[in-house]
Design an enzyme around this catalytic site. Structure first.
Site, PDB file in Angstrom:
ATOM      1  N   HIS A  17     -22.352  76.382  86.084  1.00  0.00           N
ATOM      2  CA  HIS A  17     -22.349  77.853  86.165  1.00  0.00           C
ATOM      3  C   HIS A  17     -21.561  78.447  84.995  1.00  0.00           C
ATOM      4  O   HIS A  17     -21.993  79.420  84.364  1.00  0.00           O
ATOM      5  CB  HIS A  17     -21.677  78.332  87.461  1.00  0.00           C
ATOM      6  CG  HIS A  17     -22.367  77.958  88.729  1.00  0.00           C
ATOM      7  ND1 HIS A  17     -21.711  77.349  89.779  1.00  0.00           N
ATOM      8  CD2 HIS A  17     -23.648  78.120  89.145  1.00  0.00           C
ATOM      9  CE1 HIS A  17     -22.555  77.161  90.788  1.00  0.00           C
ATOM     10  NE2 HIS A  17     -23.741  77.599  90.425  1.00  0.00           N
ATOM     11  N   LYS A  41     -24.139  80.166 106.667  1.00  0.00           N
ATOM     12  CA  LYS A  41     -23.336  80.536 107.841  1.00  0.00           C
ATOM     13  C   LYS A  41     -21.925  79.965 107.725  1.00  0.00           C
ATOM     14  O   LYS A  41     -20.974  80.576 108.122  1.00  0.00           O
ATOM     15  CB  LYS A  41     -24.009  80.039 109.110  1.00  0.00           C
ATOM     16  CG  LYS A  41     -25.218  80.880 109.426  1.00  0.00           C
ATOM     17  CD  LYS A  41     -25.499  80.990 110.924  1.00  0.00           C
ATOM     18  CE  LYS A  41     -26.582  81.994 111.212  1.00  0.00           C
ATOM     19  NZ  LYS A  41     -27.880  81.604 110.635  1.00  0.00           N
ATOM     20  N   ARG A  90     -31.973  73.832  85.646  1.00  0.00           N
ATOM     21  CA  ARG A  90     -31.450  72.520  85.274  1.00  0.00           C
ATOM     22  C   ARG A  90     -32.542  71.504  85.030  1.00  0.00           C
ATOM     23  O   ARG A  90     -32.467  70.701  84.120  1.00  0.00           O
ATOM     24  CB  ARG A  90     -30.539  71.989  86.397  1.00  0.00           C
ATOM     25  CG  ARG A  90     -29.248  72.750  86.525  1.00  0.00           C
ATOM     26  CD  ARG A  90     -28.576  72.441  87.836  1.00  0.00           C
ATOM     27  NE  ARG A  90     -29.429  72.855  88.947  1.00  0.00           N
ATOM     28  CZ  ARG A  90     -29.056  72.897  90.211  1.00  0.00           C
ATOM     29  NH1 ARG A  90     -27.846  72.501  90.534  1.00  0.00           N
ATOM     30  NH2 ARG A  90     -29.865  73.314  91.155  1.00  0.00           N
ATOM     31  N   SER A 128     -23.583  72.673  93.335  1.00  0.00           N
ATOM     32  CA  SER A 128     -22.452  72.932  94.237  1.00  0.00           C
ATOM     33  C   SER A 128     -22.550  72.018  95.446  1.00  0.00           C
ATOM     34  O   SER A 128     -21.541  71.487  95.934  1.00  0.00           O
ATOM     35  CB  SER A 128     -22.469  74.394  94.701  1.00  0.00           C
ATOM     36  OG  SER A 128     -22.334  75.253  93.601  1.00  0.00           O
TER      37      SER A 128
END
Ligand code: PNS
Length: 162
Positions: A17, A41, A90, A128
């Protein structure tokens, strides 16, 4: 002034990022890094933590602004009076989802253009999700995330094992 929005979940921010933001800075006068509210969530990092990390990494750089958004991305982009969405690409595996999102966003808002940028090769396999998984299972993530993310991951881990 050419303003671009770089949206994402950033749970957590990776060096991939950061690389995209650095490249984007060369193309646009200002990049607004827009963190999606309630993307999952149960994110590992709270919204405030993700924003704080981004602000720390890009502190002293007025051409990088960190903000949050909810609802439709194109509505947020229009509200911020920007007309470019930056997304990192990517590998081919990213293409299909990104293509769908870009075309849906174009249908919703024809004046907003999506610009895809490739990160440095050394970051093309980082996500991530993988960072969280590897760290949770005891693997090293140094060099793949900013130092502050590593520190925060370690803090979370210590809190969890205590
Ligand atoms: O980092 P991510 O999780 O891949 O980012 C995805 C993001 C935040 C760009 C995407 O989920 C998004 O734009 N969400 C906002 C809701 C929206 O506008 N949906 C329609 C887009 S086609």
């Amino acid at each position: 002034m050419k303003l671009a929005v770089y949206p994402g979940s950033f749970d957590p921010l990776t060096n991939g990022h950061v690389d995209i933001i650095e490249r984007g800075k060369r193309l646009f006068d200002k990049i607004i890094v827009a963190v999606l509210v309630n993307v999952e969530k149960s994110p590992l990092f709270s919204m405030q933590e993700r924003v704080d990390i981004l602000r720390e990494v890009f502190k002293g750089q007025p051409n990088v602004e960190v903000d949050t958004f909810e609802g439709l991305l194109v509505d947020y982009v229009a509200r911020r009076k920007a007309d470019v969405i930056v997304r990192g690409l990517r590998a081919v595996s990213d293409f299909e989802t990104e293509f769908q999102m870009a075309l849906m966003n174009r249908r919703l808002s024809p004046n907003i253009e999506t610009v895809f940028m490739m990160p440095a090769e050394k970051y093309t396999y980082i996500s991530s999700r993988l960072i969280k998984e590897v760290f949770k299972l005891g693997g090293q993530v140094n060099g793949l995330v900013p130092e502050i993310v590593e520190i925060k991951l370690k803090e979370k881990h210590l809190r969890a094992v205590r």
